[in-house]
Motif scaffolding. Structure first.
Motif, short mmCIF file in Angstrom:
data_model
loop_
_atom_site.label_atom_id
_atom_site.label_comp_id
_atom_site.label_asym_id
_atom_site.label_seq_id
_atom_site.Cartn_x
_atom_site.Cartn_y
_atom_site.Cartn_z
N GLN A 37 20.35 67.80 50.88
CA GLN A 37 21.10 66.77 50.19
C GLN A 37 20.62 65.39 50.61
O GLN A 37 20.48 64.50 49.78
CB GLN A 37 22.60 66.93 50.48
CG GLN A 37 23.17 68.14 49.75
CD GLN A 37 24.66 68.24 49.92
OE1 GLN A 37 25.21 67.71 50.86
NE2 GLN A 37 25.31 68.95 49.01
N SER A 39 17.70 64.49 51.56
CA SER A 39 16.39 64.14 51.02
C SER A 39 16.45 63.82 49.53
O SER A 39 15.47 63.41 48.95
CB SER A 39 15.38 65.25 51.30
OG SER A 39 15.82 66.42 50.68
N SER A 40 17.60 64.01 48.89
CA SER A 40 17.72 63.62 47.49
C SER A 40 17.78 62.10 47.36
O SER A 40 17.47 61.57 46.31
CB SER A 40 18.97 64.24 46.86
OG SER A 40 20.13 63.60 47.34
N GLY A 41 18.18 61.42 48.43
CA GLY A 41 18.31 59.97 48.37
C GLY A 41 19.65 59.52 47.83
O GLY A 41 19.91 58.33 47.70
N LEU A 42 20.52 60.48 47.50
CA LEU A 42 21.84 60.12 47.01
C LEU A 42 22.76 59.79 48.19
O LEU A 42 22.62 60.35 49.26
CB LEU A 42 22.45 61.29 46.21
CG LEU A 42 21.82 61.57 44.85
CD1 LEU A 42 22.30 62.92 44.32
CD2 LEU A 42 22.14 60.46 43.87
N TYR A 46 27.94 61.39 46.68
CA TYR A 46 27.38 62.42 45.80
C TYR A 46 27.25 63.77 46.49
O TYR A 46 26.78 64.72 45.89
CB TYR A 46 26.00 61.96 45.28
CG TYR A 46 26.12 60.77 44.37
CD1 TYR A 46 26.27 60.94 42.99
CD2 TYR A 46 26.11 59.48 44.87
CE1 TYR A 46 26.40 59.86 42.14
CE2 TYR A 46 26.24 58.38 44.03
CZ TYR A 46 26.39 58.58 42.67
OH TYR A 46 26.54 57.51 41.83
N GLN A 47 27.62 63.85 47.76
CA GLN A 47 27.49 65.12 48.48
C GLN A 47 28.77 65.94 48.31
O GLN A 47 29.87 65.39 48.38
CB GLN A 47 27.25 64.89 49.99
CG GLN A 47 26.28 63.79 50.33
CD GLN A 47 24.90 64.02 49.76
OE1 GLN A 47 24.49 65.17 49.56
NE2 GLN A 47 24.18 62.94 49.49
N GLN B 56 21.37 72.92 43.41
CA GLN B 56 22.17 71.69 43.34
C GLN B 56 21.85 70.72 44.47
O GLN B 56 22.75 70.21 45.14
CB GLN B 56 23.67 72.01 43.34
CG GLN B 56 24.13 72.93 42.22
CD GLN B 56 24.15 74.38 42.60
OE1 GLN B 56 24.34 74.72 43.76
NE2 GLN B 56 23.98 75.25 41.63
N CYS B 57 20.57 70.47 44.69
CA CYS B 57 20.17 69.64 45.83
C CYS B 57 20.37 68.15 45.57
O CYS B 57 20.38 67.35 46.50
CB CYS B 57 18.72 69.90 46.19
SG CYS B 57 17.56 69.14 45.02
N GLY B 58 20.48 67.75 44.31
CA GLY B 58 20.70 66.33 43.99
C GLY B 58 19.44 65.59 43.56
O GLY B 58 19.52 64.46 43.07
N LYS B 59 18.26 66.21 43.73
CA LYS B 59 17.03 65.48 43.44
C LYS B 59 16.83 65.22 41.95
O LYS B 59 16.06 64.33 41.58
CB LYS B 59 15.83 66.24 44.01
CG LYS B 59 15.77 66.16 45.53
CD LYS B 59 14.58 66.88 46.09
CE LYS B 59 14.57 66.72 47.60
NZ LYS B 59 13.57 67.56 48.25
N THR B 62 17.49 61.67 41.26
CA THR B 62 16.70 60.60 41.89
C THR B 62 15.20 60.70 41.69
O THR B 62 14.47 59.76 42.01
CB THR B 62 16.99 60.58 43.41
OG1 THR B 62 16.80 61.91 43.93
CG2 THR B 62 18.41 60.11 43.70
N HIS B 63 14.69 61.83 41.20
CA HIS B 63 13.24 62.01 41.17
C HIS B 63 12.62 61.96 39.78
O HIS B 63 11.41 62.14 39.64
CB HIS B 63 12.86 63.31 41.88
CG HIS B 63 12.89 63.19 43.37
ND1 HIS B 63 14.03 62.89 44.08
CD2 HIS B 63 11.90 63.30 44.29
CE1 HIS B 63 13.76 62.83 45.37
NE2 HIS B 63 12.47 63.07 45.54
N LEU B 105 36.22 64.19 41.11
CA LEU B 105 35.08 64.55 41.97
C LEU B 105 33.81 63.79 41.56
O LEU B 105 33.04 63.36 42.41
CB LEU B 105 34.83 66.06 41.88
CG LEU B 105 33.68 66.59 42.70
CD1 LEU B 105 34.17 66.94 44.11
CD2 LEU B 105 33.08 67.83 42.06
N PRO B 107 31.29 61.15 40.91
CA PRO B 107 31.23 59.76 41.38
C PRO B 107 31.09 58.75 40.24
O PRO B 107 31.40 57.58 40.42
CB PRO B 107 29.99 59.74 42.28
CG PRO B 107 29.68 61.16 42.57
CD PRO B 107 30.16 61.95 41.42
N CYS B 133 23.57 64.49 39.18
CA CYS B 133 23.57 64.64 40.64
C CYS B 133 23.93 66.05 41.09
O CYS B 133 23.71 66.41 42.24
CB CYS B 133 24.53 63.64 41.28
SG CYS B 133 26.28 64.07 41.06
N LYS B 135 26.77 67.39 41.77
CA LYS B 135 27.92 67.58 42.65
C LYS B 135 28.97 68.50 42.00
O LYS B 135 29.48 69.42 42.61
CB LYS B 135 28.54 66.22 42.97
CG LYS B 135 29.67 66.28 43.97
CD LYS B 135 30.20 64.88 44.28
CE LYS B 135 31.27 64.92 45.38
NZ LYS B 135 31.84 63.59 45.63
#
Ligand code: SF4
Ligand code: SF4
Ligand code: SF4
Lengths: 347, 189
Positions: A37, A39-42, A46-47, B56-59, B62-63, B105, B107, B133, B135
Motif C-alpha cells: 500500500q 508503494s502506491s504513493g496514496l 486511501y488505506q 487492491q494495492c492502490g497503484k 497513481t501509476h 469509506l 475518500p 484507489c 479501497k
C-alpha cells in the motif's frame, strides 16, 4: 483428555513455538500489506487497514482450544451437531458422518442427495436436511423415511427438533417450516407482518440457522439484518437481539451470524464468516466474550480477500455445543472441527 | 404432505432493479467497447484488469500515464447484496449507518447510496469522482460479496504499448485482452 493441568514441558514448548510462528506470520502479512500500500504513493486516507479489523482484545477471549482437531474428510463439510452422548454428527457431501469425541469415525449415514444439516432428537432419531427435504434415520441409524420435498428452490440449512415438532430453516424460500413428527407441514413463518410488528427475515444467501433455546422460544438468524429473532414454536414473533457492526459485540459482513448454538446455561454461541469470529452471548443476547477469532481458529490470520462470488459466500463456520459446554467449531473451508473449552479462572 | 406455497415474490422489486441495473451496466460497457473498437482499430488488444487476480494495492490510482487514472471502480449488480451495512460504502466503524460524509469509506465520495426498499440500498459509482484507489474494492471483498472491482475504462485509456500500471502491478492482474471484448466482468458463477 481435557485436563490441561498435566501438560508436559515439551507440550508447553510446542505451544510456544506455534504461538511464535503465528505471531511471525501475522507480522509478515502486516508488513507485506503495508509495503504494497505504501508503494502506491496514496496517503493514509486511501488505506484499508485489514490488520486492525482482525484484532481481538485478548482479555475478551474466554475459551481455550483443546488439543484436538476432528478431520471430517469431506470435500464440502456443511454442518455440525453434538448429541446427548457427545457423539459429533457432521453433514457434508452426500452423507452424515458420526465421530466420537476423540475424533474417531464411528459410522456414516447415507441417503441420496447432498446433506446440508443435521440434528438429533432426544430419542436418538436423526434428522438430516437434504437440500429440499428432510430424511429421518431411526435410533439404529437406518434410514426410516424421506419427507416430501419443499420444492426445487428449497435449501434446508438448519434443523431443530422437540418431542413433537421439527423446525427447518429453508433459505431458498426465506422461511421457517414447522413439521409434526410425521413430516406434515404444520405452519410456516418468517414473512414481514404488520400485525406482529415484524419486518421480515431477509436471507440473501444459503446461511440461515435456527436453534431451540431453553426458554422454549426459537432463535432464528435474520442474516440480511445481521441479527437474531425470537419466535414462539407457533411462529409468533417475540423480539430481536444483536446489531450490525464491526465492533466485537456486533455482527459484521454478509449474512451473519452464519451459525448459532445454545449453551447449557441458556446463552448462545454465534459464528461469523468473512471476518471469522466465534462469540458468546448471554440468554438475553448480551455480549459476553469471544471463543475464537481467526488466530485461534487457525483458519487464516487476516480476513481473506475473496475473488469470486462463490468464494465470497463460502468458507463459513458452523458451531455446536456439547452437554459440558464445550464448543465445536466446524471450519467448512478445511473440513475440520476445533473444540474450545471455557477457560479456567482462578477466582 | 407439503402444503401449497402461496404465490409470492418477496424481492420482486429488488430483483427487477438488480436485473435492470445489470442490463444497464452491460449495455454501458458494451457501448464503450463499441467506441473503443472504432477508435482503436489499429490495435487488436487492449489492457484490462483481471478482477480475480488484483490485490487492491492502490497503484491503479497513481501509476496511470493520464492525469486522471483510466482505472475506475465498477459495480456488479448481479453480485451485490444491496446490504444496508455495505462495507464498500461505510467506514469499518461508522458513527451512523447513513449517508453522512463522516461515515463514508471512499475518500473521494464517489459511491452513491440510494434507498431501494427495506432493507436494501443500491450502490453506484460516480466515475468522475473515482480515482481507482481500490479501497472500497478491498473492503467489499473482505466483508461483502466482492461485487465492487476495478476495470480499465476504455473510453479513457489511451492503450499505451507498455501500460505503466501493468509494469508496476504487484499481482500481474493486467492482461492484454481482445479489443472486441475489452472488459473482464465479474459475474455470478
Ligand atoms: S496495480 Fe494491480 S493489484 Fe494494484 S490495484 Fe491495480 S490491478 Fe490491482
Ligand atoms: S474507494 Fe477508491 S476505488 Fe472505490 S469508488 Fe472511491 S475512489 Fe473509486
Ligand atoms: S494503458 Fe496507459 S492509459 Fe491505459 S491504464 Fe495503462 S497507463 Fe493508463
Amino acid at each position: 483428555m481435557r485436563n490441561m493441568t498435566g501438560a508436559t514441558k515439551s507440550e508447553v514448548l510446542i505451544g510456544l513455538v506455534i504461538a511464535g510462528a503465528i505471531g511471525v506470520g501475522v507480522w509478515s502479512l502486516v508488513l507485506i500489506e503495508h509495503k504494497d500500500q505504501a508503494s502506491s504513493g496514496l496517503g493514509a486516507a486511501y488505506q484499508y487497514d485489514v490488520s486492525s479489523l482482525a484484532y481481538i482484545d485478548p482479555d475478551l477471549i474466554l475459551y481455550d482450544a483443546l488439543p484436538l482437531v476432528i478431520e471430517t474428510g469431506y470435500l464440502n463439510a456443511r454442518s455440525v451437531c453434538v448429541d446427548h452422548r457427545g457423539q459429533v454428527f457432521v453433514a457434508g457431501d452426500q452423507t452424515v458422518r458420526v465421530f466420537k469425541q476423540d475424533g474417531n469415525l464411528i459410522r456414516t449415514l447415507m441417503s441420496p442427495g447432498p446433506s446440508y444439516c443435521v440434528t438429533v432428537a432426544p430419542d436418538d432419531r436423526v434428522f438430516v436436511g437434504k437440500k429440499d427435504h428432510v430424511d429421518v434415520f431411526g435410533p439404529d441409524y437406518k434410514l426410516e423415511t424421506a419427507w416430501p420435498s419443499l420444492g426445487q428452490d428449497a435449501v434446508i440449512t438448519s434443523l431443530a427438533v422437540t418431542g413433537t415438532q421439527v423446525f427447518a430453516a429453508d433459505a431458498g424460500h426465506r422461511e421457517v417450516v414447522v413439521y409434526d413428527l410425521t413430516g406434515q407441514v404444520v405452519t410456516r413463518f418468517g414473512q414481514a407482518s404488520d400485525d406482529q410488528g415484524f419486518d421480515g427475515i431477509i436471507v440473501p444467501s444459503a446461511y440461515f440457522d435456527l436453534v431451540l433455546s431453553q426458554d422454549g422460544l426459537l432463535r432464528v438468524v435474520n442474516p440480511g439484518r445481521l441479527r437474531v429473532d425470537a419466535f414462539t414454536p407457533e411462529g409468533q414473533y417475540e423480539f430481536p437481539w444483536g446489531k450490525p457492526g464491526n465492533d466485537i459485540a456486533g455482527f459484521c459482513g454478509c449474512c451473519n451470524p452464519c451459525a448459532l448454538a445454545v449453551l447449557p446455561d441458556g446463552g448462545f454461541v454465534t459464528a461469523e464468516k468473512g471476518l471469522m469470529r466465534v462469540k458468546v452471548y448471554n440468554s438475553d443476547g448480551g455480549f459476553e466474550g469471544v471463543v475464537a477469532g481467526p488466530v485461534e481458529l487457525q483458519v487464516r490470520i487476516e480476513p481473506k480477500i475473496c475473488r469470486t462470488p462463490d468464494e465470497c459466500r463460502a468458507n463459513a463456520l458452523d458451531v455446536a455445543v456439547d452437554q459440558a459446554g464445550d464448543i465445536y467449531v466446524l471450519d467448512t473451508e478445511h473440513a475440520q472441527i476445533r473444540v474450545f473449552s471455557k477457560r479456567k479462572t482462578n477466582d | 404432505m407439503t402444503q401449497d406455497k402461496p404465490d409470492k415474490e418477496p424481492m420482486g422489486r429488488r430483483k427487477f432493479l438488480k436485473e435492470g441495473m445489470w442490463g444497464a451496466c452491460l449495455a454501458g460497457l458494451g457501448a464503450t467497447a463499441g467506441l473503443t473498437a472504432r477508435h482503436e482499430s489499429h490495435a487488436n488488444l487492449v489492457w484490462q484488469i483481471d478482477p480475480q487476480v488484483c490485490i487492491q494495492c492502490g497503484k491503479c490510482a497513481t501509476h496511470c500515464v493520464l492525469d486522471e487514472s483510466a482505472v475506475k471502480c465498477v459495480q456488479s449488480y448481479a453480485i451485490c447484496g444491496y446490504c444496508d451495512l455495505c462495507y464498500g460504502y461505510l467506514k469499518p466503524e461508522p458513527p451512523a449507518l447513513d449517508t453522512g460524509a463522516e461515515n463514508e469509506l471512499c475518500p473521494t465520495g464517489a459511491i452513491i447510496r440510494t434507498f431501494v426498499e427495506d432493507p436494501y440500498f443500491d450502490y453506484t459509482i460516480d466515475e468522475s469522482l473515482c480515482i481507482g484507489c481500490a479501497k472500497c474494492v478491498k473492503a467489499c471483498a473482505i466483508n461483502g460479496n466482492g461485487s465492487l472491482y476495478l476495470q480499465v475504462r476504455h473510453d479513457r485509456c489511451v492503450n499505451c504499448n507498455e501500460c505503466s500500471i501493468a509494469a508496476a502491478c504487484p499481482s500481474g492482474a493486467f492482461k492484454r485482452v481482445s479489443a472486441a471484448q475489452p472488459y473482464l466482468l465479474k459475474e455470478m458463477e
